[in-house]
Design an enzyme around this catalytic site. Structure first.
Site, PDB file in Angstrom:
ATOM      1  N   PRO A  45     -13.656  10.212  -2.981  1.00  0.00           N
ATOM      2  CA  PRO A  45     -14.223  11.189  -3.918  1.00  0.00           C
ATOM      3  C   PRO A  45     -14.752  10.572  -5.209  1.00  0.00           C
ATOM      4  O   PRO A  45     -15.436  11.247  -5.975  1.00  0.00           O
ATOM      5  CB  PRO A  45     -13.045  12.112  -4.210  1.00  0.00           C
TER       6      PRO A  45
ATOM      7  N   SER B 207     -10.597   1.125  -3.185  1.00  0.00           N
ATOM      8  CA  SER B 207     -11.627   0.699  -4.141  1.00  0.00           C
ATOM      9  C   SER B 207     -12.256  -0.622  -3.688  1.00  0.00           C
ATOM     10  O   SER B 207     -13.220  -1.080  -4.281  1.00  0.00           O
ATOM     11  CB  SER B 207     -11.015   0.550  -5.533  1.00  0.00           C
TER      12      SER B 207
ATOM     13  N   CYS C 283      21.428 -14.857   9.521  1.00  0.00           N
ATOM     14  CA  CYS C 283      21.929 -15.901   8.611  1.00  0.00           C
ATOM     15  C   CYS C 283      22.685 -15.302   7.430  1.00  0.00           C
ATOM     16  O   CYS C 283      23.159 -16.038   6.569  1.00  0.00           O
ATOM     17  CB  CYS C 283      20.782 -16.788   8.138  1.00  0.00           C
TER      18      CYS C 283
ATOM     19  N   CYS D   2      14.389 -11.243   5.348  1.00  0.00           N
ATOM     20  CA  CYS D   2      15.400 -12.187   4.865  1.00  0.00           C
ATOM     21  C   CYS D   2      14.756 -13.220   3.950  1.00  0.00           C
ATOM     22  O   CYS D   2      13.705 -13.787   4.285  1.00  0.00           O
ATOM     23  CB  CYS D   2      16.065 -12.892   6.051  1.00  0.00           C
TER      24      CYS D   2
ATOM     25  N   CYS E  62      15.520 -16.848   6.199  1.00  0.00           N
ATOM     26  CA  CYS E  62      14.876 -17.158   7.485  1.00  0.00           C
ATOM     27  C   CYS E  62      13.670 -16.264   7.779  1.00  0.00           C
ATOM     28  O   CYS E  62      12.976 -16.468   8.763  1.00  0.00           O
ATOM     29  CB  CYS E  62      15.895 -17.025   8.618  1.00  0.00           C
TER      30      CYS E  62
ATOM     31  N   ILE F  59       1.910   0.742   1.840  1.00  0.00           N
ATOM     32  CA  ILE F  59       3.266   0.326   2.224  1.00  0.00           C
ATOM     33  C   ILE F  59       4.163   1.549   2.447  1.00  0.00           C
ATOM     34  O   ILE F  59       5.380   1.417   2.523  1.00  0.00           O
ATOM     35  CB  ILE F  59       3.868  -0.582   1.133  1.00  0.00           C
ATOM     36  N   ASP F  60       3.575   2.762   2.520  1.00  0.00           N
ATOM     37  CA  ASP F  60       4.344   4.024   2.513  1.00  0.00           C
ATOM     38  C   ASP F  60       4.697   4.544   3.914  1.00  0.00           C
ATOM     39  O   ASP F  60       5.403   5.557   4.019  1.00  0.00           O
ATOM     40  CB  ASP F  60       3.567   5.096   1.739  1.00  0.00           C
TER      41      ASP F  60
ATOM     42  N   HIS G 146      -0.401  -5.155   3.958  1.00  0.00           N
ATOM     43  CA  HIS G 146       0.361  -5.415   2.729  1.00  0.00           C
ATOM     44  C   HIS G 146       1.840  -5.108   2.922  1.00  0.00           C
ATOM     45  O   HIS G 146       2.592  -4.903   1.962  1.00  0.00           O
ATOM     46  CB  HIS G 146      -0.224  -4.615   1.554  1.00  0.00           C
TER      47      HIS G 146
ATOM     48  N   CYS H 140      20.606 -10.290   6.016  1.00  0.00           N
ATOM     49  CA  CYS H 140      20.029 -10.734   7.293  1.00  0.00           C
ATOM     50  C   CYS H 140      21.109 -10.694   8.361  1.00  0.00           C
ATOM     51  O   CYS H 140      22.200 -11.232   8.162  1.00  0.00           O
ATOM     52  CB  CYS H 140      19.486 -12.149   7.165  1.00  0.00           C
TER      53      CYS H 140
HETATM   54  N1  APR Z   1      -9.044  10.568  -0.742  1.00  0.00           N
HETATM   55  C1  APR Z   1      -9.755   9.412  -0.645  1.00  0.00           C
HETATM   56  N2  APR Z   1      -9.846   8.494  -1.650  1.00  0.00           N
HETATM   57  C2  APR Z   1      -9.206   8.784  -2.796  1.00  0.00           C
HETATM   58  C3  APR Z   1      -8.459   9.991  -2.980  1.00  0.00           C
HETATM   59  C4  APR Z   1      -8.408  10.892  -1.880  1.00  0.00           C
HETATM   60  N3  APR Z   1      -7.710  12.024  -1.958  1.00  0.00           N
HETATM   61  N4  APR Z   1      -7.939  10.002  -4.240  1.00  0.00           N
HETATM   62  C5  APR Z   1      -8.347   8.832  -4.825  1.00  0.00           C
HETATM   63  N5  APR Z   1      -9.109   8.102  -3.955  1.00  0.00           N
HETATM   64  C6  APR Z   1      -9.754   6.802  -4.173  1.00  0.00           C
HETATM   65  C7  APR Z   1      -9.705   6.306  -5.597  1.00  0.00           C
HETATM   66  O1  APR Z   1     -10.666   6.898  -6.397  1.00  0.00           O
HETATM   67  C8  APR Z   1      -9.930   4.822  -5.419  1.00  0.00           C
HETATM   68  O2  APR Z   1     -11.301   4.533  -5.310  1.00  0.00           O
HETATM   69  O3  APR Z   1      -9.054   5.813  -3.443  1.00  0.00           O
HETATM   70  C9  APR Z   1      -9.234   4.536  -4.088  1.00  0.00           C
HETATM   71  C10 APR Z   1      -7.878   3.854  -4.259  1.00  0.00           C
HETATM   72  O4  APR Z   1      -8.138   2.586  -4.787  1.00  0.00           O
HETATM   73  P1  APR Z   1      -6.957   1.703  -5.427  1.00  0.00           P
HETATM   74  O5  APR Z   1      -6.128   2.521  -6.312  1.00  0.00           O
HETATM   75  O6  APR Z   1      -7.608   0.494  -5.984  1.00  0.00           O
HETATM   76  O7  APR Z   1      -6.046   1.351  -4.174  1.00  0.00           O
HETATM   77  P2  APR Z   1      -6.326   0.306  -3.000  1.00  0.00           P
HETATM   78  O8  APR Z   1      -7.778   0.080  -2.796  1.00  0.00           O
HETATM   79  O9  APR Z   1      -5.552   0.761  -1.837  1.00  0.00           O
HETATM   80  O10 APR Z   1      -5.657  -1.019  -3.608  1.00  0.00           O
HETATM   81  C11 APR Z   1      -5.608  -2.170  -2.816  1.00  0.00           C
HETATM   82  O11 APR Z   1      -4.268  -3.246  -4.473  1.00  0.00           O
HETATM   83  O12 APR Z   1      -2.642  -2.887  -6.014  1.00  0.00           O
HETATM   84  C12 APR Z   1      -2.896  -3.488  -4.815  1.00  0.00           C
HETATM   85  O13 APR Z   1      -1.487  -4.023  -3.001  1.00  0.00           O
HETATM   86  C13 APR Z   1      -2.038  -2.950  -3.692  1.00  0.00           C
HETATM   87  O14 APR Z   1      -2.692  -2.272  -1.462  1.00  0.00           O
HETATM   88  C14 APR Z   1      -3.047  -2.220  -2.809  1.00  0.00           C
HETATM   89  C15 APR Z   1      -4.331  -2.945  -3.106  1.00  0.00           C
END
Ligand code: APR
Length: 283
Positions: free
Chosen positions: A251, A226, A189, A146, A149, A122-123, A138, A186
């Site tokens: 990694p 992950s 509205c 809003c 609406c 979301i960044d 996400h 909004c």
């Molecule tokens: N480069 C690549 N991968 C990395 C790095 C890096 N520099 N540093 C960490 N990681 C790995 C982590 O080890 C982990 O496996 O990226 C993965 C991030 O996983 P999460 O923290 O689970 O994030 P994400 O998979 O984006 O989560 C999905 O969960 O919390 C909700 O809405 C939120 O969008 C998010 C969703």
């Protein structure tokens, strides 16, 4: 003379370089490439991931701050926790800049290889790096929606973050119910808005578009996720089912090992420039 050099090139190093070369060739041979990213790609920009040790869900309970209902309950029962959570989030977002992982994907787009980035983040760092075709499943912290609406309006990232920083850092005058005033009402509205982010239990955004793009690619780069939050986490499987090759860059683990063609156990910000160098050499 070469003997000791070859000795220096450990089998692990050779395997890793082979993986990079294989991925580079796959990129050059591919018709349509899509990237699927998660919090990991922004880790090197200073934004903590969610599930790594010390990550956001290590520090805060997702039931308290990750669902709309939880956030409201916590705001009423533990406003100081909300202030701390938001102050931390705003702090790291405010300091964050795109890293070589984001810029690497933008370069692949500019070279005509990468079509779309599907991100769970979301960044807005992919867009800040220059990527033009980004699907934010996400949502985005820099868009307001809003409450009545559903109309959306973009926020000026730096302006919003500086106001939010002042608001959440002011621990003595913090009034949680005034949080809603951080976002513009909004324009139609005139009802209050909320951040256009997808909380747990809420519908993800642009899923049909994301699925059809995932199913139409022949190569998917999976960076920094992950792979545990569905339905977004299903996208690499949907791509593989349609015959796409899946490359994972992470990694800490090969979370899509069952469908993964090549796994690169490296931070995205280190892997992408290496890949681009090899691609440029091969061109
Ligand atoms: N480069 C690549 N991968 C990395 C790095 C890096 N520099 N540093 C960490 N990681 C790995 C982590 O080890 C982990 O496996 O990226 C993965 C991030 O996983 P999460 O923290 O689970 O994030 P994400 O998979 O984006 O989560 C999905 O969960 O919390 C909700 O809405 C939120 O969008 C998010 C969703």
């Amino acid at each position: 003379m070469l003997g000791h050099l070859r000795r220096g090139l450990t089998p692990k190093f050779n395997r890793k370089m082979d993986s990079y070369h294989k991925v580079a060739r796959l990129i050059l041979e591919s018709r349509q490439i899509v990237a699927f990213t998660g919090a990991g790609i922004s880790a090197e920009s200073g934004i903590p991931t969610f599930r790594d040790p010390g990550g956001l869900w290590d520090q805060f309970d997702p039931d308290e701050v990750g669902t709309a209902g939880g956030l409201v309950n916590t705001a009423l029962s533990k406003p100081e926790l909300i202030r701390k959570f938001m102050a931390q989030l705003v702090e790291v977002f405010d300091k964050s800049q795109p890293n070589m992982g984001h810029y690497g994907l933008h370069s692949l787009e500019q070279m005509g290889y990468l079509k779309t980035v599907i991100t769970q983040n979301i960044d807005a760092l992919h867009q800040e790096a220059g990527s033009t075709d980004v699907i934010e499943v996400h949502g985005s912290l820099f868009r307001a929606r809003c409450l009545n609406c559903g109309r959306k309006q973009m926020l000026h990232k730096r302006e919003f973050l500086s106001r939010a920083k002042k608001f959440f850092e002011d621990e003595h005058n913090f009034e949680v119910l005034k949080m809603v005033e951080l976002l513009p009402r909004c324009p139609v509205c005139h009802n209050p808005s909320r951040p256009d982010v997808v909380m747990f239990g809420e519908a993800v955004q642009m899923l049909p578009e994301a699925v059809s793009i995932a199913e139409s690619c022949d190569l998917m780069l999976v960076l920094g996720t992950s792979g545990v939050v569905y339905p977004a986490a299903a996208l690499p499987y949907q791509a593989a089912e349609r015959g796409a090759k899946v490359i994972e860059i992470n990694p800490t683990g090969n979370y899509y090992d069952s469908i993964c063609e090549i796994y690169i156990d490296s931070p995205a910000g280190e892997a992408m420039p290496k890949l681009l160098d090899i691609i440029k050499d091969l061109l």
